[in-house]
Design an enzyme around this catalytic site. Structure first.
Site, PDB file in Angstrom:
ATOM      1  N   HIS A   1      -7.129  -5.275  -1.905  1.00 50.45           N
ATOM      2  CA  HIS A   1      -6.000  -4.446  -1.479  1.00 50.45           C
ATOM      3  C   HIS A   1      -5.209  -5.122  -0.375  1.00 50.45           C
ATOM      4  CE1 HIS A   1      -3.761  -0.731  -0.951  1.00 50.45           C
ATOM      5  NE2 HIS A   1      -4.024  -0.751   0.349  1.00 50.45           N
TER       6      HIS A   1
ATOM      7  N   SER B   1       0.830  -1.196   0.000  1.00 55.17           N
ATOM      8  CA  SER B   1       0.000   0.000   0.000  1.00 55.17           C
ATOM      9  C   SER B   1       0.875   1.261   0.000  1.00 55.17           C
ATOM     10  CB  SER B   1      -0.965  -0.047   1.189  1.00 55.17           C
ATOM     11  OG  SER B   1      -1.939   0.956   1.094  1.00 55.17           O
TER      12      SER B   1
ATOM     13  N   ASP C   1      -9.127  -4.382  -5.933  1.00 55.48           N
ATOM     14  CA  ASP C   1      -8.636  -3.333  -5.025  1.00 55.48           C
ATOM     15  C   ASP C   1      -9.495  -2.077  -5.170  1.00 55.48           C
ATOM     16  OD1 ASP C   1      -7.151  -1.479  -3.526  1.00 55.48           O
ATOM     17  OD2 ASP C   1      -5.230  -2.306  -4.187  1.00 55.48           O
TER      18      ASP C   1
END
Length: 286
Positions: free
Chosen positions: A233, A155, A201
């Protein structure tokens, strides 16, 4: 406090206690036996693994973490990789990668950041600070080849791995995992980069993050984009064979210059139950 800051070594690997041996007739950086699909998909590689905890009180520039490393010293030094968690997350969210990668013949530093809210540029600086600590001050610095280093992150940590590669072109590999960054263009990167996206995601949608990051990389760079199928994600936060398999192959190929792993990257992997899409350049030039 001094005792709390001291590192603690614990054997955690399930691999054999004997050394797998270095196979370095042509390449002095090769480590471990010839790979197979089953060996890079396995939950543990050929090396037994030890770990040492690094207190945030004993370091500057990042939040401490855990170093995983091959227990054996008979194969010489190993390449190393630092891994950052994402926004609001802790080291525990990427800890599975530590023993998984170390057992294949790397020193792996999974870190905590200074705060969980740190942005990608800060996470990039912290990844580099962690590598500097690892190679210069850590208790395992003698096991690390400081010329063979890489970065990974999830991330905003993935965005940070791009920032780190931009700041330090000498890095040998970068692997952003479902990365997030407001900067969409990375043509200046010279570090071989494998970007993982996830088809489901909704936090860092591939259309506005992973895909433009990949597309902006120079076409002359060794680069790849792997979009995970039926993934979110947060898929990189738990053990995942596809992420491990291709991360190991990328790190081996570019940190260790180990062309035995080229077979898993070229020809380009085909779409499958776990791979929605794979893009890249073959053969690799580095």
């Amino acid at each position: 406090m001094a005792a709390a800051a001291a590192t603690l070594a614990v054997v955690v690997g399930l691999g054999p206690l004997t050394s797998p041996g270095a196979h370095a007739a042509d390449n002095p950086y090769e480590r471990g036996p010839a790979p197979t699909t089953s060996s890079i998909e396995a939950s543990r590689g050929p090396y037994a693994v030890s770990q040492t905890s690094v207190s945030s009180l004993s370091v500057t520039g990042f939040g401490g973490g855990t170093i995983y490393y091959p227990t054996s010293t008979s194969d010489g030094t190993f390449g190393a990789v630092a891994i950052s968690p994402g926004y609001t997350a802790y080291e525990s969210s990427i800890a599975w990668l530590g023993p998984r990668l170390a057992s294949q013949g790397f020193v792996v530093f999974t870190i905590d950041t200074l705060t969980t809210l740190d942005q990608p540029d800060s996470r990039g600086r912290q990844l580099l600070a962690a590598l500097d600590y690892l190679t210069q001050r850590s208790s395992v610095r003698g096991r690390v080849d400081a010329s063979r280093l890489g970065v990974m992150g999830h991330s905003m940590g993935g965005g940070g791995s791009l920032e780190a590669a931009k700041s330090r072109p000498a890095l040998q590999a970068a692997i952003p995992l479902t990365p997030w960054n407001l900067d969409k263009s990375w043509p200046e990167l010279t570090t071989p980069t494998l970007i993982f996206g996830a088809d489901g995601d909704t936090i860092a949608p591939v259309s506005s993050h992973a895909e433009p990051f990949y597309s902006s990389l120079s076409s002359s760079l060794d680069r790849a984009y792997l979009e995970l199928n039926s993934a979110s994600h947060f898929t990189p936060n738990s053990s995942n064979t596809t992420i491990a398999k291709y991360s190991i192959s990328w790190l081996k190929r570019f940190i260790d210059n180990d062309t035995r792993y080229e077979q898993f990257l070229c020809p380009l992997p085909r779409p499958s139950l776990t791979i929605e899409e794979y893009r890249g350049n073959c053969p690799h030039g580095s």
